[in-house]
Design a protein around this motif. Structure first.
Motif, PDB file in Angstrom:
ATOM      1  N   ARG A 214      51.053 -66.686 -87.994  1.00  0.00           N
ATOM      2  CA  ARG A 214      50.925 -65.518 -88.875  1.00  0.00           C
ATOM      3  C   ARG A 214      49.531 -64.944 -88.731  1.00  0.00           C
ATOM      4  NH1 ARG A 214      48.533 -63.982 -93.305  1.00  0.00           N
ATOM      5  NH2 ARG A 214      47.885 -66.075 -93.938  1.00  0.00           N
ATOM      6  N   VAL A 215      49.459 -63.660 -88.443  1.00  0.00           N
ATOM      7  CA  VAL A 215      48.184 -62.957 -88.407  1.00  0.00           C
ATOM      8  C   VAL A 215      48.332 -61.746 -89.333  1.00  0.00           C
ATOM      9  CG1 VAL A 215      48.894 -61.742 -86.288  1.00  0.00           C
ATOM     10  CG2 VAL A 215      46.472 -61.751 -86.981  1.00  0.00           C
ATOM     11  N   GLU A 216      47.597 -61.767 -90.447  1.00  0.00           N
ATOM     12  CA  GLU A 216      47.727 -60.739 -91.476  1.00  0.00           C
ATOM     13  C   GLU A 216      49.192 -60.649 -91.929  1.00  0.00           C
ATOM     14  OE1 GLU A 216      45.283 -59.448 -92.901  1.00  0.00           O
ATOM     15  OE2 GLU A 216      43.589 -59.576 -91.543  1.00  0.00           O
ATOM     16  N   ASN A 217      49.823 -59.476 -91.777  1.00  0.00           N
ATOM     17  CA  ASN A 217      51.205 -59.286 -92.232  1.00  0.00           C
ATOM     18  C   ASN A 217      52.212 -59.305 -91.079  1.00  0.00           C
ATOM     19  OD1 ASN A 217      49.777 -56.755 -91.607  1.00  0.00           O
ATOM     20  ND2 ASN A 217      51.716 -55.749 -92.021  1.00  0.00           N
ATOM     21  N   VAL A 218      51.825 -59.944 -89.960  1.00  0.00           N
ATOM     22  CA  VAL A 218      52.693 -60.037 -88.788  1.00  0.00           C
ATOM     23  C   VAL A 218      52.928 -61.510 -88.440  1.00  0.00           C
ATOM     24  CG1 VAL A 218      52.915 -59.527 -86.320  1.00  0.00           C
ATOM     25  CG2 VAL A 218      51.948 -57.814 -87.868  1.00  0.00           C
ATOM     26  N   VAL A 219      54.169 -61.828 -88.085  1.00  0.00           N
ATOM     27  CA  VAL A 219      54.511 -63.181 -87.636  1.00  0.00           C
ATOM     28  C   VAL A 219      54.920 -63.112 -86.170  1.00  0.00           C
ATOM     29  CG1 VAL A 219      56.065 -65.156 -87.905  1.00  0.00           C
ATOM     30  CG2 VAL A 219      55.244 -63.922 -89.924  1.00  0.00           C
TER      31      VAL A 219
END
Length: 307
Positions: A214-219
């Motif tokens: 997970r990076v910020e609001n992205v998987v």
């Protein structure tokens, strides 16, 4: 004999004529009095109307003030940091693809998506034919899922974290998996986990690697599996895991660079309906499905020639 009669008739007509002006004058004399009375009534009515309107306005103002005191502030939620996704088949460099899928660099196939700004995937297949020694099979898939912030469901980061957790759990509970092992991955996004396991098939032993980040609001979910078929040696789980982690870090870096190494991340009202991806969305292919498809990709000798 006839003249007196005519005069008498004239006198009568004259009498009637002279009486009518007197009546008209009397009527005209009464008009100013009526007008004055009407003006007086109109003035009184206007003053009463004004006072009534003022009372109504004051009541409305009081009512408006009271309503204003009870209105709550518009709900706010942390805005999603990342607003777009890179092209899924372009998240890995040619060099990385040569290492992971040596015969499938140009085999990238983009998965279907009804909204490429919130989800995307790409898969590659490689089959190295070593003649009588057998074949080395590799399959790689990268899935990207971006979440929007909504007042009703929460921030994009929270939604992405929930999906990240479900992806890790799904990998750890894959049907038929043996020797399952999970471990955190350092240096990849905000949080990352690598899950590996073995899957036995009649064609050979497949080694599966699933890395979820997970990076910020992205998987970002990367699935990578390999097998030695028709007598070839089964690839090392450690070597596959190392290659998978390297590739997923590259994919995460691509996502960040696509959004300018970060995003807004500032509170903002979100009253419009969300077009965010559902937290129940799944990647285009699961690890177990990939492993089950492997034999069909490697069964025909012509497959190795195409690759």
């Amino acid at each position: 004999m006839h003249r007196p009669a005519q005069r008498d008739q004239r006198s009568r007509n004259t009498g009637v004529t002279t009486r009518r002006p007197h009546r008209a004058l009397a009527t005209l004399a009464a008009v100013p009095v009526l007008l004055l009375a009407a003006v007086g009534c109109s003035s009184d009515s206007g003053s009463d109307s004004g006072s009534g309107s003022g009372s109504t306005d004051n009541a409305a103002q009081k009512k408006g003030a009271g309503a204003g005191e009870t209105v709550s502030a518009s709900p706010t939620v942390q805005a999603a940091a990342y607003q777009k996704l890179p092209e899924p088949c372009a998240v890995l460099s040619t060099k990385t693809l040569k290492d992971l899928v040596p015969k499938g660099v140009k085999s990238g196939k983009e998965g279907s998506s009804n909204d490429t700004s919130t989800r995307g995937s790409c898969s590659w297949t490689s089959l190295v034919n070593n003649g009588v020694k057998g074949s080395q099979f590799r399959w790689l898939n990268v899935s990207l899922l971006r979440f929007e912030s909504t007042a009703s469901r929460g921030s994009g980061e929270e939604l992405a974290q929930a999906y990240y957790d479900s992806q890790v759990q799904d990998a750890e509970s894959s049907t038929g998996a043996k020797n399952t092992r999970s471990e955190p991955v350092a240096g990849a996004g905000d949080v990352a986990t690598s899950v590996r396991y073995d899957l036995k098939k009649k064609e050979g032993s497949f080694r599966q690697q699933t890395v979820v980040v997970r990076v910020e609001n992205v998987v970002v979910t990367l699935d990578y599996n390999g097998a030695g078929l028709a007598g070839e040696k089964t690839p090392s789980a450690d070597s596959l895991a190392k290659a998978a982690v390297k590739a997923v870090k590259e994919a995460v870096a691509k996502v960040s660079s696509e959004n300018g190494e970060g995003g807004a991340g500032t509170p903002a009202p979100t009253n419009s309906p969300s077009s965010s991806a559902s937290s129940s969305a799944k990647p285009s292919a699961s690890p177990s499905k990939a492993a089950s498809e492997a034999p069909s990709s490697s069964a025909s000798p012509s497959a190795s020639k195409k690759n």
